[in-house]
Design a protein around this motif. Structure first.
Motif, PDB file in Angstrom:
ATOM      1  N   LYS A  54       0.852  -1.057  -0.057  1.00 29.77           N
ATOM      2  CA  LYS A  54      -0.032  -0.027   0.006  1.00 29.77           C
ATOM      3  C   LYS A  54       0.770   1.335  -0.152  1.00 29.77           C
ATOM      4  CE  LYS A  54      -3.817   2.217   2.536  1.00 29.77           C
ATOM      5  NZ  LYS A  54      -4.617   2.448   3.476  1.00 29.77           N
ATOM      6  N   ASN A  55       1.862   1.436   0.796  1.00 34.63           N
ATOM      7  CA  ASN A  55       2.615   2.596   0.886  1.00 34.63           C
ATOM      8  C   ASN A  55       3.881   2.487   0.179  1.00 34.63           C
ATOM      9  OD1 ASN A  55       0.995   3.881   2.816  1.00 34.63           O
ATOM     10  ND2 ASN A  55       1.589   2.382   4.250  1.00 34.63           N
ATOM     11  N   GLY A  56       4.390   1.515  -0.682  1.00 34.82           N
ATOM     12  CA  GLY A  56       5.417   1.197  -1.432  1.00 34.82           C
ATOM     13  C   GLY A  56       6.718   1.235  -0.971  1.00 34.82           C
ATOM     14  N   SER A  57       7.711   0.951  -1.747  1.00 35.96           N
ATOM     15  CA  SER A  57       9.114   0.387  -1.294  1.00 35.96           C
ATOM     16  C   SER A  57       9.776   1.785  -1.976  1.00 35.96           C
ATOM     17  CB  SER A  57       9.509  -0.988  -1.814  1.00 35.96           C
ATOM     18  OG  SER A  57       8.732  -1.903  -1.072  1.00 35.96           O
ATOM     19  N   SER A  77      13.840   1.857   1.968  1.00 32.95           N
ATOM     20  CA  SER A  77      13.085   2.193   3.059  1.00 32.95           C
ATOM     21  C   SER A  77      11.557   1.378   2.743  1.00 32.95           C
ATOM     22  CB  SER A  77      12.714   3.759   2.772  1.00 32.95           C
ATOM     23  OG  SER A  77      13.816   4.436   3.168  1.00 32.95           O
ATOM     24  N   LEU A  78      10.904   1.019   3.815  1.00 32.56           N
ATOM     25  CA  LEU A  78       9.840   0.369   3.686  1.00 32.56           C
ATOM     26  C   LEU A  78       9.023   0.758   5.024  1.00 32.56           C
ATOM     27  CD1 LEU A  78      10.952  -3.239   3.422  1.00 32.56           C
ATOM     28  CD2 LEU A  78      10.306  -1.739   1.686  1.00 32.56           C
ATOM     29  N   GLY A  79       7.856   1.584   4.891  1.00 29.42           N
ATOM     30  CA  GLY A  79       7.149   2.079   5.850  1.00 29.42           C
ATOM     31  C   GLY A  79       7.971   3.062   6.542  1.00 29.42           C
ATOM     32  N   GLN A  80       8.146   3.195   7.865  1.00 30.38           N
ATOM     33  CA  GLN A  80       9.053   4.031   8.633  1.00 30.38           C
ATOM     34  C   GLN A  80      10.260   3.346   8.940  1.00 30.38           C
ATOM     35  OE1 GLN A  80       6.678   6.182  11.945  1.00 30.38           O
ATOM     36  NE2 GLN A  80       5.304   4.088  11.676  1.00 30.38           N
TER      37      GLN A  80
END
Length: 90
Positions: A54-57, A77-80
């Motif tokens: 959903k939030n991308g890589s 970067s994945l999520g936070q």
């Protein structure tokens, strides 16, 4: 000040990353999908791709949409969560 945890992961030939406990690398971050991304090795080279999260890589700050070759020093970067890819390959 951001929260910093220093962990390291030894990569296998196939590595699925996400919140699901069935993944090889499990990250408990609400911004990471159950099955978020994949890192795999082929012929001594590591690759990474987003698995429809959903939030991308992100690789070095750029959102990725297909498989990309990983190089020593790349920032993932994945999520936070942010990783530094370290390889013994030259």
């Amino acid at each position: 000040m951001p929260f910093k945890v220093e962990e390291s992961y030894t990569l296998a030939e196939q590595n699925i990353i996400g919140r699901s406990p069935k993944n090889e690398i499990v990250l408990n971050d609400p911004y990471i999908s159950g099955i978020h991304a994949r890192i795999w090795e082929a012929g001594g080279v590591y690759f990474m791709e987003d698995l429809g999260s959903k939030n991308g890589s992100y690789l070095n700050g750029e959102r990725i949409s297909g498989p990309f070759t990983l190089r020593n020093g790349d920032r993932i970067s994945l999520g936070q969560v942010e990783f530094l890819f370290v390889s013994e390959q030259k």
